[in-house]
Write an enzyme that holds these catalytic residues in place. Sequence first.
Site, PDB file in Angstrom:
ATOM      1  N   ILE A 223       4.656  -4.186  10.122  1.00 57.93           N
ATOM      2  CA  ILE A 223       4.921  -3.628   8.795  1.00 57.93           C
ATOM      3  C   ILE A 223       4.322  -2.233   8.833  1.00 57.93           C
ATOM      4  O   ILE A 223       3.185  -2.007   8.431  1.00 57.93           O
ATOM      5  CB  ILE A 223       4.338  -4.510   7.678  1.00 57.93           C
TER       6      ILE A 223
ATOM      7  N   TYR B 235      -2.310 -10.157   3.401  1.00 58.04           N
ATOM      8  CA  TYR B 235      -2.416  -8.770   3.846  1.00 58.04           C
ATOM      9  C   TYR B 235      -3.901  -8.426   3.956  1.00 58.04           C
ATOM     10  O   TYR B 235      -4.589  -8.298   2.954  1.00 58.04           O
ATOM     11  CB  TYR B 235      -1.694  -7.879   2.835  1.00 58.04           C
TER      12      TYR B 235
ATOM     13  N   TYR C 279     -11.871  -3.598  -3.976  1.00 55.65           N
ATOM     14  CA  TYR C 279     -12.936  -3.076  -4.820  1.00 55.65           C
ATOM     15  C   TYR C 279     -14.015  -4.114  -5.165  1.00 55.65           C
ATOM     16  O   TYR C 279     -15.199  -3.819  -5.062  1.00 55.65           O
ATOM     17  CB  TYR C 279     -12.378  -2.465  -6.120  1.00 55.65           C
TER      18      TYR C 279
ATOM     19  N   LYS D 124      -0.475  -9.959   7.643  1.00 54.62           N
ATOM     20  CA  LYS D 124      -0.365  -8.561   8.074  1.00 54.62           C
ATOM     21  C   LYS D 124      -1.779  -8.081   8.330  1.00 54.62           C
ATOM     22  O   LYS D 124      -2.595  -8.010   7.416  1.00 54.62           O
ATOM     23  CB  LYS D 124       0.302  -7.699   7.009  1.00 54.62           C
TER      24      LYS D 124
ATOM     25  N   THR E 113       0.819  -1.214   0.000  1.00 60.28           N
ATOM     26  CA  THR E 113       0.000   0.000   0.000  1.00 60.28           C
ATOM     27  C   THR E 113       0.854   1.266   0.000  1.00 60.28           C
ATOM     28  O   THR E 113       0.612   2.202  -0.770  1.00 60.28           O
ATOM     29  CB  THR E 113      -0.927   0.018   1.226  1.00 60.28           C
ATOM     30  N   THR E 114       1.888   1.291   0.849  1.00 59.28           N
ATOM     31  CA  THR E 114       2.745   2.465   0.962  1.00 59.28           C
ATOM     32  C   THR E 114       3.541   2.706  -0.305  1.00 59.28           C
ATOM     33  O   THR E 114       3.974   3.833  -0.572  1.00 59.28           O
ATOM     34  CB  THR E 114       3.683   2.294   2.174  1.00 59.28           C
TER      35      THR E 114
ATOM     36  N   ARG F 237      -9.262  -0.553   3.325  1.00 56.56           N
ATOM     37  CA  ARG F 237      -8.942  -0.267   1.925  1.00 56.56           C
ATOM     38  C   ARG F 237      -9.643  -1.222   0.957  1.00 56.56           C
ATOM     39  O   ARG F 237      -9.915  -0.871  -0.176  1.00 56.56           O
ATOM     40  CB  ARG F 237      -7.428  -0.394   1.701  1.00 56.56           C
TER      41      ARG F 237
END
Length: 317
Positions: A213, A142, A116, A171, A53-54, A147
């Site tokens: 993380i 993850y 989504y 995560k 994501t980052t 999100r």
Amino acid sequence: MADLSDAREKLRGSIAPVITPFREDGSIDEPTLQDLIDWHIESGSHAVSVTGTTGEPSSLTLQERERVMEVAVKAAAGRVPVVPGTGSTNHQETLHLTKLAQEMGADAALVIVPYYNKPSQHALYKHFKTVADSVDIPIIIYNIPGRTAVNLKVKTLASLNEDCPNIIGVKESNKDFEHVNRVLLNCGRDFLLYSGIELLCYPMLAIGGAGHISATANVVPDKVAELYNAWNRGDVKRAQELHYELMPLNDVLFKDTNPAPLKAALGMMGKIHPKLRLPMDLPSQELQEEIRGVLKHYTERPDEGTNGSLHPLLSEK
């Protein structure tokens, strides 16, 4: 199959989710990415991850994601494990990137719950099992419901853990602390649980987590790594001190969508050109001033760019 017992030992601590640096024209700044990975290793990060994501994966083309993964593996050069994010909303693309991570020599793959399209739990099971069966390297799932709009339930994760030997951890960017407690209860205490919520990094260690993380590691990798190290050596007081010391920085870095505040902060520190690709953009001038003020308590010269002056992309004081 990779040596999973060895992986379970190596993949502990602070896995730094490295940003993807861009040049002024929006192209990937590969030398800066290499420099950032060197800095993380020198600062004590126990592993690095890219294209999570980052790392703005949704702003990258498939070829760019492949290239960032390749640069990261080469830059780390075996000094620390590399765990690229290989998941997407597209099943075939996820398979492709995960297989490629194995071919490149990555130590594990971080595979996000598809976003989504809101798959059912049954569909999520099939998706992750197919991905895990396609490779030998360890898989870290993850789960970030904020999100993805869907939460991977503990029962589904436990089934995957039972049926897929190389799914070794998760995560959890999940504010439901009851949920994350039940992960270890149902998946076993040797299952690797990582915090993806900054304020839960310390609490997750206390319940048996394997590390974190944390996006904040992009700014203060030494402190985020030391939080794990202190806990691991039994220095509870120091771990608690770092937990509270990091809270103001954690808070300000998430007042806008990650990684916008991070990139602003790293620009102030002279580490990167503070560039994002639309539809992402830098934070408001007001938030930039707040970030600058908080940074002064953690870093030297937070408001100066690489040439000794405020970066032109950042608002003037």
